[in-house]
Design a protein around this motif. Structure first.
Motif, PDB file in Angstrom:
ATOM      1  N   THR A   1       0.814  -1.223   0.000  1.00  0.00           N
ATOM      2  CA  THR A   1       0.000   0.000   0.000  1.00  0.00           C
ATOM      3  C   THR A   1       0.846   1.270   0.000  1.00  0.00           C
ATOM      4  N   ARG A   2       2.087   1.158   0.456  1.00  0.00           N
ATOM      5  CA  ARG A   2       2.910   2.369   0.649  1.00  0.00           C
ATOM      6  C   ARG A   2       4.374   2.009   0.513  1.00  0.00           C
TER       7      ARG A   2
ATOM      8  N   VAL B   1      15.527   4.620   4.312  1.00  0.00           N
ATOM      9  CA  VAL B   1      14.742   4.885   3.106  1.00  0.00           C
ATOM     10  C   VAL B   1      13.681   5.928   3.445  1.00  0.00           C
TER      11      VAL B   1
ATOM     12  N   THR C   1      10.476   6.808   3.735  1.00  0.00           N
ATOM     13  CA  THR C   1       9.113   6.248   3.760  1.00  0.00           C
ATOM     14  C   THR C   1       8.436   6.678   5.061  1.00  0.00           C
TER      15      THR C   1
ATOM     16  N   ASP D   1      -4.154  -9.747   7.464  1.00  0.00           N
ATOM     17  CA  ASP D   1      -3.522  -9.018   8.563  1.00  0.00           C
ATOM     18  C   ASP D   1      -2.348  -9.844   9.079  1.00  0.00           C
TER      19      ASP D   1
ATOM     20  N   ARG E   1      -4.455  -4.940   4.481  1.00  0.00           N
ATOM     21  CA  ARG E   1      -4.591  -5.629   5.770  1.00  0.00           C
ATOM     22  C   ARG E   1      -6.026  -6.044   6.088  1.00  0.00           C
TER      23      ARG E   1
ATOM     24  N   ASN F   1       7.517  -8.107   2.208  1.00  0.00           N
ATOM     25  CA  ASN F   1       7.966  -6.713   2.392  1.00  0.00           C
ATOM     26  C   ASN F   1       7.383  -6.046   3.631  1.00  0.00           C
TER      27      ASN F   1
ATOM     28  N   ILE G   1       8.200   1.125   0.260  1.00  0.00           N
ATOM     29  CA  ILE G   1       9.022   0.226  -0.558  1.00  0.00           C
ATOM     30  C   ILE G   1       8.139  -0.789  -1.291  1.00  0.00           C
TER      31      ILE G   1
ATOM     32  N   THR H   1      10.191   5.511   8.331  1.00  0.00           N
ATOM     33  CA  THR H   1      11.304   6.350   8.786  1.00  0.00           C
ATOM     34  C   THR H   1      10.778   7.637   9.421  1.00  0.00           C
TER      35      THR H   1
ATOM     36  N   TYR I   1      12.527  -5.251  16.703  1.00  0.00           N
ATOM     37  CA  TYR I   1      12.747  -5.098  15.254  1.00  0.00           C
ATOM     38  C   TYR I   1      14.017  -5.830  14.827  1.00  0.00           C
TER      39      TYR I   1
ATOM     40  N   LYS J   1      14.235  -9.158  12.397  1.00  0.00           N
ATOM     41  CA  LYS J   1      14.915  -9.101  11.093  1.00  0.00           C
ATOM     42  C   LYS J   1      16.126 -10.039  11.070  1.00  0.00           C
TER      43      LYS J   1
HETATM   44  N1  LIG Z   1      12.041   2.657   5.630  1.00  0.00           N
HETATM   45  C1  LIG Z   1      13.245   2.231   5.948  1.00  0.00           C
HETATM   46  O1  LIG Z   1      14.174   3.018   6.163  1.00  0.00           O
HETATM   47  C2  LIG Z   1      13.530   0.746   6.032  1.00  0.00           C
HETATM   48  C3  LIG Z   1      14.830   0.349   6.331  1.00  0.00           C
HETATM   49  C4  LIG Z   1      15.131  -0.992   6.420  1.00  0.00           C
HETATM   50  C5  LIG Z   1      14.139  -1.921   6.214  1.00  0.00           C
HETATM   51  N2  LIG Z   1      12.882  -1.525   5.943  1.00  0.00           N
HETATM   52  C6  LIG Z   1      11.874  -2.578   5.744  1.00  0.00           C
HETATM   53  O2  LIG Z   1      11.263  -2.404   4.473  1.00  0.00           O
HETATM   54  C7  LIG Z   1       9.925  -2.887   4.525  1.00  0.00           C
HETATM   55  C8  LIG Z   1       8.982  -1.810   4.013  1.00  0.00           C
HETATM   56  O3  LIG Z   1       9.164  -0.669   4.844  1.00  0.00           O
HETATM   57  P1  LIG Z   1       8.534   0.772   4.515  1.00  0.00           P
HETATM   58  O4  LIG Z   1       9.501   1.748   5.027  1.00  0.00           O
HETATM   59  O5  LIG Z   1       8.070   0.828   3.101  1.00  0.00           O
HETATM   60  O6  LIG Z   1       7.293   0.721   5.526  1.00  0.00           O
HETATM   61  P2  LIG Z   1       5.945   1.570   5.634  1.00  0.00           P
HETATM   62  O7  LIG Z   1       5.991   2.756   4.751  1.00  0.00           O
HETATM   63  O8  LIG Z   1       5.706   1.737   7.094  1.00  0.00           O
HETATM   64  O9  LIG Z   1       4.882   0.514   5.060  1.00  0.00           O
HETATM   65  C9  LIG Z   1       4.680  -0.680   5.750  1.00  0.00           C
HETATM   66  C10 LIG Z   1       3.801  -1.584   4.930  1.00  0.00           C
HETATM   67  O10 LIG Z   1       3.586  -2.795   5.689  1.00  0.00           O
HETATM   68  C11 LIG Z   1       2.177  -2.971   5.837  1.00  0.00           C
HETATM   69  N3  LIG Z   1       1.837  -3.622   7.097  1.00  0.00           N
HETATM   70  C12 LIG Z   1       2.316  -3.324   8.331  1.00  0.00           C
HETATM   71  N4  LIG Z   1       1.710  -4.096   9.247  1.00  0.00           N
HETATM   72  C13 LIG Z   1       0.842  -4.889   8.572  1.00  0.00           C
HETATM   73  C14 LIG Z   1      -0.076  -5.899   8.961  1.00  0.00           C
HETATM   74  N5  LIG Z   1      -0.259  -6.225  10.235  1.00  0.00           N
HETATM   75  N6  LIG Z   1      -0.778  -6.516   7.996  1.00  0.00           N
HETATM   76  C15 LIG Z   1      -0.653  -6.158   6.700  1.00  0.00           C
HETATM   77  N7  LIG Z   1       0.187  -5.216   6.264  1.00  0.00           N
HETATM   78  C16 LIG Z   1       0.921  -4.583   7.196  1.00  0.00           C
HETATM   79  C17 LIG Z   1       1.588  -1.563   5.788  1.00  0.00           C
HETATM   80  O11 LIG Z   1       0.212  -1.621   5.494  1.00  0.00           O
HETATM   81  P3  LIG Z   1      -0.789  -0.392   5.917  1.00  0.00           P
HETATM   82  O12 LIG Z   1      -0.671   0.635   4.822  1.00  0.00           O
HETATM   83  O13 LIG Z   1      -2.140  -1.043   6.003  1.00  0.00           O
HETATM   84  O14 LIG Z   1      -0.322   0.130   7.239  1.00  0.00           O
HETATM   85  C18 LIG Z   1       2.434  -0.949   4.665  1.00  0.00           C
HETATM   86  O15 LIG Z   1       1.968  -1.358   3.389  1.00  0.00           O
HETATM   87  C19 LIG Z   1       9.671  -3.266   5.984  1.00  0.00           C
HETATM   88  O16 LIG Z   1       9.844  -4.661   6.148  1.00  0.00           O
HETATM   89  C20 LIG Z   1      10.742  -2.517   6.743  1.00  0.00           C
HETATM   90  O17 LIG Z   1      11.076  -3.153   7.952  1.00  0.00           O
HETATM   91  C21 LIG Z   1      12.546  -0.203   5.848  1.00  0.00           C
END
Ligand SMILES: NC(=O)c1ccc[n+]([C@@H]2O[C@H](COP(=O)([O-])OP(=O)(O)OC[C@H]3O[C@@H](n4cnc5c(N)ncnc54)[C@H](OP(=O)(O)O)[C@@H]3O)[C@@H](O)[C@H]2O)c1
Length: 223
Positions: free
Chosen positions: A13-14, A162, A164, A40, A36, A64, A16, A167, A129, A133
């Motif tokens: 949905t958002r 990243v 997002t 979920d 979700r 993801n 990465i 962050t 976290y 991971k």
């Molecule tokens: N951003 C960074 O700097 C960074 C760095 C290292 C690793 N990562 C990893 O990269 C991945 C994507 O991160 P992001 O930054 O893109 O995250 P984000 O913007 O917070 O998006 C998280 C995504 O996961 C979904 N999600 C979370 N809990 C859920 C649940 N219970 N059931 C279904 N969907 C769920 C969210 O859905 P909703 O829209 O419904 O909430 C959303 O689509 C994650 O695994 C994160 O740990 C991110």
């Protein structure tokens, strides 16, 4: 023209996940990314129900979706620990377990788990976290070994920082600036920079990379 595949991406949905879904669609793949309300990931029962009700068998699985709950070791509630483990580790396990069979049968599969640089190093407050991971990295390696004889390739990537919602939710502007200052390339990554490498890993061009945990971090972990 590349072969069109079926891909399942969690958390599309958002951020990465959305960037990966858009890129794979542009590459001609058929992409599903349940939100979700359908799936979920914090509730193992929801994952099992989704799998029981779905006959769609993807060639590509990208775990993801991620959750971070920041808290010190001594004040982390068990329910937060459990929620993070469920989304970041148990859900990927259940999805891989359910989807590997069809990939093995077709003798083609690509699985990418989105881990984090905080699986390799950590910071105070990232207990659940980092634990989840790091577990995902171990899951990646063992699944890769078991599935390699069937031409199913399993890898994890470790993004650094990243731009997002995740962050922005976990860091104020000053903290984001402090993160940026730790990155040798001098900036945070954009989601499409992560998506580009994931698209390679799940493509026919990747024929020999499996079982790897690969940072995409602008040089952060070199220091
Ligand atoms: N951003 C960074 O700097 C960074 C760095 C290292 C690793 N990562 C990893 O990269 C991945 C994507 O991160 P992001 O930054 O893109 O995250 P984000 O913007 O917070 O998006 C998280 C995504 O996961 C979904 N999600 C979370 N809990 C859920 C649940 N219970 N059931 C279904 N969907 C769920 C969210 O859905 P909703 O829209 O419904 O909430 C959303 O689509 C994650 O695994 C994160 O740990 C991110």
């Amino acid at each position: 023209m590349a072969t069109s595949r079926k891909a399942l991406i969690t958390g599309g949905t958002r951020g990465i996940g959305q960037a990966i879904a858009e890129l794979l669609r542009a590459d001609g793949h058929s992409v599903k990314s349940p939100d979700r309300t359908e799936l979920d990931l914090a509730l193992p029962g929801s994952v099992q129900a989704y799998l029981q009700n779905s006959t769609w068998q993807p060639d590509i699985l990208i775990n993801n979706a991620g959750l971070n709950k920041i808290s010190s070791l001594e004040s982390l509630p068990l329910e937060d620990w459990q929620a993070v483990l469920n989304v970041n580790l148990t859900a990927p396990f259940l999805l891989i377990q359910a989807m590997a069979g069809a990939m093995k049968h077709r003798r083609w599969g690509r699985i990418v788990n989105i881990s984090s640089c905080y699986s390799i190093v950590s910071r105070a407050g990232r207990l659940a976290y980092s634990a989840s991971k790091s577990g995902l990295n171990g899951l990646t390696r063992t699944a890769a070994l078991e599935l390699a004889p069937h031409n199913v390739l399993v890898n994890a990537i470790c993004p650094g920082f990243v731009e997002t919602d995740m962050t922005r939710q976990n860091n104020d502007a000053a903290q984001i600036e402090a993160l940026r200052a730790q990155v040798p390339l001098g900036r945070l990554a954009q989601p499409d920079e992560i998506a580009a490498f994931v698209a390679f890993l799940v493509s026919d061009r990747n024929t020999y990379i499996t079982g790897q945990v690969i940072p995409i971090d602008g040089g952060f972990l070199c220091q």
